[in-house]
Design an enzyme around this catalytic site. Structure first.
Site, PDB file in Angstrom:
ATOM      1  N   LYS A  92       0.833  -1.206   0.000  1.00 54.35           N
ATOM      2  CA  LYS A  92       0.000   0.000   0.000  1.00 54.35           C
ATOM      3  C   LYS A  92       0.863   1.250   0.000  1.00 54.35           C
ATOM      4  O   LYS A  92       1.535   1.542   0.982  1.00 54.35           O
ATOM      5  CB  LYS A  92      -0.928   0.052   1.214  1.00 54.35           C
ATOM      6  CG  LYS A  92      -1.957   1.190   1.070  1.00 54.35           C
ATOM      7  CD  LYS A  92      -2.610   1.599   2.360  1.00 54.35           C
ATOM      8  CE  LYS A  92      -1.851   2.659   3.113  1.00 54.35           C
ATOM      9  NZ  LYS A  92      -1.841   3.992   2.457  1.00 54.35           N
ATOM     10  N   GLY A 132       7.078   4.451   8.400  1.00 52.68           N
ATOM     11  CA  GLY A 132       6.218   5.602   8.645  1.00 52.68           C
ATOM     12  C   GLY A 132       6.425   6.120  10.050  1.00 52.68           C
ATOM     13  O   GLY A 132       7.516   5.981  10.615  1.00 52.68           O
ATOM     14  N   SER A 133       5.359   6.670  10.606  1.00 52.58           N
ATOM     15  CA  SER A 133       5.504   7.337  11.906  1.00 52.58           C
ATOM     16  C   SER A 133       5.585   6.331  13.053  1.00 52.58           C
ATOM     17  O   SER A 133       5.081   5.208  12.952  1.00 52.58           O
ATOM     18  CB  SER A 133       4.318   8.274  12.144  1.00 52.58           C
ATOM     19  OG  SER A 133       3.164   7.512  12.442  1.00 52.58           O
ATOM     20  N   THR A 134       6.214   6.754  14.130  1.00 49.06           N
ATOM     21  CA  THR A 134       6.333   5.888  15.306  1.00 49.06           C
ATOM     22  C   THR A 134       4.962   5.588  15.898  1.00 49.06           C
ATOM     23  O   THR A 134       4.696   4.462  16.340  1.00 49.06           O
ATOM     24  CB  THR A 134       7.256   6.551  16.339  1.00 49.06           C
ATOM     25  OG1 THR A 134       8.588   6.554  15.804  1.00 49.06           O
ATOM     26  CG2 THR A 134       7.271   5.793  17.654  1.00 49.06           C
ATOM     27  N   GLY A 156       3.434   2.938  13.870  1.00 50.14           N
ATOM     28  CA  GLY A 156       4.233   1.732  14.084  1.00 50.14           C
ATOM     29  C   GLY A 156       3.841   1.014  15.371  1.00 50.14           C
ATOM     30  O   GLY A 156       3.715  -0.212  15.402  1.00 50.14           O
ATOM     31  N   GLU A 197      10.195   0.602  10.360  1.00 50.16           N
ATOM     32  CA  GLU A 197      11.201   1.643  10.148  1.00 50.16           C
ATOM     33  C   GLU A 197      10.483   2.950  10.395  1.00 50.16           C
ATOM     34  O   GLU A 197       9.671   3.370   9.579  1.00 50.16           O
ATOM     35  CB  GLU A 197      11.768   1.510   8.737  1.00 50.16           C
ATOM     36  CG  GLU A 197      13.134   2.111   8.584  1.00 50.16           C
ATOM     37  CD  GLU A 197      13.041   3.555   8.196  1.00 50.16           C
ATOM     38  OE1 GLU A 197      13.016   4.395   9.124  1.00 50.16           O
ATOM     39  OE2 GLU A 197      12.983   3.846   6.995  1.00 50.16           O
ATOM     40  N   CYS A 203      13.276  10.293   7.504  1.00 44.40           N
ATOM     41  CA  CYS A 203      13.222   9.767   8.870  1.00 44.40           C
ATOM     42  C   CYS A 203      14.593   9.813   9.536  1.00 44.40           C
ATOM     43  O   CYS A 203      14.702   9.948  10.743  1.00 44.40           O
ATOM     44  CB  CYS A 203      12.672   8.355   8.869  1.00 44.40           C
ATOM     45  SG  CYS A 203      13.426   7.316   7.624  1.00 44.40           S
ATOM     46  N   GLU A 226       9.958  14.769  16.275  1.00 49.73           N
ATOM     47  CA  GLU A 226      10.307  14.733  14.861  1.00 49.73           C
ATOM     48  C   GLU A 226       9.437  15.732  14.118  1.00 49.73           C
ATOM     49  O   GLU A 226       8.204  15.658  14.180  1.00 49.73           O
ATOM     50  CB  GLU A 226      10.079  13.322  14.306  1.00 49.73           C
ATOM     51  CG  GLU A 226      10.501  13.195  12.859  1.00 49.73           C
ATOM     52  CD  GLU A 226      10.328  11.788  12.309  1.00 49.73           C
ATOM     53  OE1 GLU A 226       9.282  11.166  12.589  1.00 49.73           O
ATOM     54  OE2 GLU A 226      11.231  11.308  11.611  1.00 49.73           O
TER      55      GLU A 226
END
Lengths: 484, 301
Positions: A189, A241-243, A246, A263, A297, A394
């Protein structure tokens, strides 16, 4: 000091790359089982050029039922694909690598249009790396027993992969190439703001004669990604993507047999010691935080500079920043392109405002922003402390926070003082210091006297809340092999 | 007048087979050729009979090419080797015919040989940027040191190509030598040199820099002897030498301690190779670097 505006000597005539090389259709479907198809629920969404807000195309939006179809197709294809001799899988991947090389200018222009990043980056960084990644993993497909994961490593099955918008095609390559080399099939995706290059990749799979169902592409939003990750017939989940997302995915796969690699975000420290070659360091700092508008990132978003060279370095940095050109991403002279979306621009804007509100000193070069599209001037905050939001969160934009240190120990302590652990940079002429500091940094990638270097042979990934698992290199195969 | 013209089949054009040295196609310095026949004794072509001087020229060319080729990125070498596979695939017909004639195979069997040979180039193309990762690595020495061992190509490698498998066997011994960054002087199969000489035409059009592979045809013993004794050759692969010749060459090779790969019995050239033909011609370099003592106050780094 005052920064003189760089005048006529640096003025360039526009040098736009022609967009005629890429033919974007008015609409695209999902790519399932080797065919483009509409979404079951018939939903579509528009993808726009971030630099002009022009609508580029209308794309089918995958839902739960489409995820189901795609996973079924991937499952069906898995038996044959995984049973192929590795040397045959290798040749498919080599074909894909070559087709990407052949079509790289077209894909670079496409990526620049859909993402907003400068053509110089898509042309010279993204696309060469994409092709190289497929080339590298092609060679692994028939050499898996040499990878160090046992004499007869097996694939996992169907891989569900969700990728971000900052390097759309490169992130696809990082996910798809090792998955296929190891004998898995994939459902991928792409991000909702950058679906186009993945759909062009689907066409490349067709040109390469890749068997149906081996690669399935589902453009869509977070709901489709969540459905894919949660699908009971998915064996492997890979997410970049974002933490925050995740962590949600980690909760979703808890209690299942799904193998997971993540990641995620970062707050990379770029550490400059007083003996560093400062001109080189300035280039590295600029590359570290303004490459891809800082939407990276592993960006070096925290500059840790030794107090004794702080003023000298900042002067040089500001001088350099005032020569950066922001504007039309298709212009070959452009250094800074557009922010990927209105949403991301709002987030960057809010965090920068918070930085100012919390007392850090904000600076940007004189910089005219285009009237349409999403833009943010390169920004440097000085007098930043570790307590400031802009030193902790971030930002994922062209915003650099500058902190100082006196001793190497202090530099290490500050660099590690973050929940993230993806990247770090060290600038010093002293080799032993590089290695000693690198040993103490809790980060998955440490660049010395360089920054933001990527290579398919080199594993990439984070410590701590920057995620787990590695992508790239021999290590990157582990994520797609049954190594129990 | 026209009614007197005799209708005949078109007369084909023969190819003059030449050596391949430094990216060029010279005739032998000796001025000599020898007859090459197919398996049933029919004359196929005259092949150049390389002299000692040709062998020395080939070593000079290989040495000259070594810096650039070994200094190229592994990725670049992989691309070039893959390009060889692409070019070879395009000339499949030609090689099927040559291999069939040279080895007395049916067209179908010769086609299988050529296909396997193309795939062998692909296999080694994939190794260029992986062999370092598989055989090199960090060493956890007991002290504050960064310690890394990496393989490097040994230099100029003389390759005595297999006598029987004139094409698949040939590529199976040449590709691993150059994949890792060595350059090669190849002595083609004595009785079936034509596929090797034609392969040179593929290499010449595949972005392989001149001198990386040099191909000599002629009397194996006559050409191999000066190569084995040559002071600027770093290693020798004795694949195509018989027992007596292999011993003689190994003795000569000892003079400057060449790395020697003795003839290995190969039952089946089709089988997927291991990595031993690459590691045979690699040196291991270990680099130490202090990480700075993290002593007392940790202040010395």
């Amino acid at each position: 000091m005052t920064i003189e505006k760089r005048s006529s000597a640096f003025e360039y005539a526009p040098a736009p790359e022609s967009r005629a090389i890429v033919d974007i259709a008015p609409s695209y479907g999902l790519f399932i089982d080797g065919e483009f198809t509409e979404a079951v629920e018939g939903k579509v969404f528009k993808t726009v050029s971030p630099s002009t807000e022009e609508v580029l195309s209308e794309v089918a939006r995958a839902g739960q039922a489409d995820v189901d179809r795609a996973v079924k197709a991937a499952r069906k294809a898995f038996g044959t694909w995984s049973a192929l001799p590795g040397s045959e899988r290798a040749k498919y991947l080599f074909r894909i690598a070559r087709l990407i090389q052949e079509r790289s200018r077209e894909l670079a222009v496409l990526e620049t249009l859909d993402n907003g990043k400068p053509i110089r980056e898509t042309r010279d960084t993204d696309l060469p790396l994409v092709a190289a990644h497929f080339f590298y993993y092609a060679g692994w497909a028939d050499k898996l027993e040499y990878a160090g994961f046992g004499p007869d490593p097996r694939p996992l099955g169907v891989a569900g992969q969700v990728i971000p918008w900052n390097f759309p095609l490169l992130m696809l390559a990082w996910k798809v190439a090792p998955a296929l080399a190891a004998g898995n099939t994939v459902v991928l995706k792409p991000a909702e703001t950058t679906p186009l290059s993945a759909l062009f990749f689907a066409d490349i799979c067709r040109q390469a004669g890749l068997p149906k169902g081996v690669v399935n592409i589902l453009p869509g939003y977070g709901d489709a990604g969540a459905a894919l990750v949660a699908h009971p017939d998915v064996d492997k989940v890979a997410f970049t993507g974002s933490t925050a997302v995740g962590k949600q995915i980690a909760r979703t796969v808890a209690g299942t047999k799904k193998k997971l690699t993540l990641e995620l975000g970062g707050k990379g420290a770029n550490i400059v010691f007083d003996d560093a070659p400062l001109d080189q360091a300035v280039e590295g700092i600029v590359n570290g935080i303004f490459f891809n508008q800082g939407q990276v990132c592993c960006a070096g978003s925290r500059l840790l500079v030794q107090e004794s060279v702080h003023d000298e370095l900042l002067d040089a940095l500001k001088r350099r920043l005032s020569t950066l050109r922001l504007g039309d991403p298709l212009d070959k002279n452009t250094d800074i392109g557009a922010i990927n979306s209105a949403e991301q621009l709002a987030r960057i804007t809010a965090l920068a405002e918070q930085g100012e509100a919390e007392g850090a000193e904000r600076w940007s070069p004189e910089c005219e922003l285009p009237e349409s599209g999403y833009w943010f001037a390169p920004t440097v905050f000085t007098n930043v402390t570790q307590a400031h939001t802009i030193a902790r969160e971030e930002i994922f934009g062209p915003v650099l926070s500058v902190l100082t240190f006196r001793t190497p120990d202090e530099a290490v302590a500050k660099a590690n003082n973050t929940p993230y652990g993806l990247s770090a940079g060290i600038w010093t002429e002293k080799g032993s210091r590089i290695l000693a500091v690198a040993n103490k940094l809790r980060a998955g990638v440490v660049w010395s006297n360089t920054f933001n270097k990527f290579d398919p042979t080199s594993p990439f990934g984070g410590y701590k809340e920057s995620g787990f698992g590695r992508e790239g290199g021999r290590h990157g195969l582990e994520a797609y092999l049954d190594v129990r | 007048m026209s009614d007197k013209t005799v209708k005949t089949e078109r007369l084909s054009v023969f190819k003059t087979y030449k050596l391949y040295i430094g990216g060029k196609f010279p005739r032998s310095e000796s001025g000599r050729v020898y007859e090459v026949s197919d398996s049933t004794g029919n004359w196929l072509a005259n092949a150049p009979q390389a002299s000692r001087k040709d062998a020395r020229d080939a070593v000079v060319a290989a040495r000259k090419a070594f810096g650039g080729w070994s200094g190229a990125t592994a990725y670049n070498r992989g691309q070039v080797l893959y390009r060889v596979a692409e070019m070879l695939e395009g000339r499949r017909e030609q090689f099927v015919n040559e291999v069939a004639a040279a080895e007395g195979l049916s067209k179908a069997k010769a086609a299988a040989v050529v296909d396997a040979t193309v795939d062998r180039w692909v296999w080694y193309a994939g190794w260029t940027d992986k062999i370092v990762q598989v055989v090199g690595g960090a060493n956890p020495v007991a002290g504050p040191f960064f310690n890394l061992s990496t393989p490097e190509p040994t230099g100029v490698v003389a390759v005595v190509a297999p006598q029987e498998s004139s094409f698949l066997g040939l590529v199976s011994v040449v590709a691993p030598v150059i994949a890792t960054g060595n350059t090669a002087v190849v002595v083609a199969s004595e009785k079936a040199p034509l596929p090797a000489l034609s392969l040179a035409e593929v290499l010449a059009t595949s972005d392989v820099p001149g001198g990386v592979v040099n191909v000599l045809s002629g009397r194996t013993a006559q050409i191999a002897a000066p190569l084995a004794a040559h002071q600027d050759v770093n290693a020798i692969d004795l694949a195509g030498a018989d027992e007596a010749l292999a011993k003689e060459l190994e003795i000569a090779a000892a003079d400057n301690l060449k790395r020697v790969l003795r003839p290995q019995p190969v039952d089946d050239w089709f089988a997927t190779p291991g990595i031993d033909r690459m590691t045979a011609f690699l040196e291991t370099k270990t680099v130490w670097h202090t990480t700075g003592a993290l002593g007392a106050a940790g202040s010395s780094y």
